[in-house]
Design an enzyme around this catalytic site. Sequence first.
Site, mmCIF file in Angstrom:
data_model
loop_
_atom_site.group_PDB
_atom_site.id
_atom_site.type_symbol
_atom_site.label_atom_id
_atom_site.label_comp_id
_atom_site.label_asym_id
_atom_site.label_seq_id
_atom_site.Cartn_x
_atom_site.Cartn_y
_atom_site.Cartn_z
ATOM 1 N N ASP A 96 37.921 33.866 40.588
ATOM 2 C CA ASP A 96 38.741 35.054 40.780
ATOM 3 C C ASP A 96 38.035 36.283 40.222
ATOM 4 O O ASP A 96 37.079 36.175 39.487
ATOM 5 C CB ASP A 96 40.081 34.884 40.053
ATOM 6 C CG ASP A 96 39.865 34.572 38.594
ATOM 7 O OD1 ASP A 96 39.626 35.508 37.810
ATOM 8 O OD2 ASP A 96 39.910 33.390 38.223
ATOM 9 N N ASP A 98 38.487 39.441 37.684
ATOM 10 C CA ASP A 98 39.290 39.685 36.488
ATOM 11 C C ASP A 98 40.214 40.865 36.763
ATOM 12 O O ASP A 98 40.158 41.487 37.823
ATOM 13 C CB ASP A 98 38.360 39.962 35.297
ATOM 14 C CG ASP A 98 39.004 39.632 33.973
ATOM 15 O OD1 ASP A 98 40.009 38.905 33.948
ATOM 16 O OD2 ASP A 98 38.503 40.121 32.952
#
Length: 116
Positions: A96, A98
């Site tokens: 992912d 941040d």
Amino acid sequence: MSVKTSGRHQTLFDGEPGHPVGVCHLPLEPAYCDLTRQVIFEAIIVAIEGPRFSSKAESNIYRMWGGDVINMTSVPEVILAKEAGICYVSIALTTDYDCWRETGEKVCVADVLRTS
């Protein structure tokens, strides 16, 4: 079962039966094995205590430091491997962005699990 990255043993020199005797103060530079490191892409890793995601302020600081990856799995592993004389490098899957990112969804456990 809950796996956490905090409070784990960070040395083999801890007085436990079968562990090395004494105190060990190793230089951790370079932290990763130079031979193994040549095989992978060089990135700046910021290790944080988990299990948690960074705050937006922390995320922006890590970016200002030049951090490419934030993770919870390079410490204490790299320290333990270094103490044991084990050739070590961390190869990880990025799951992912941040929380610094202004657009798109914020990091969450569901997205991490879906990606990994």
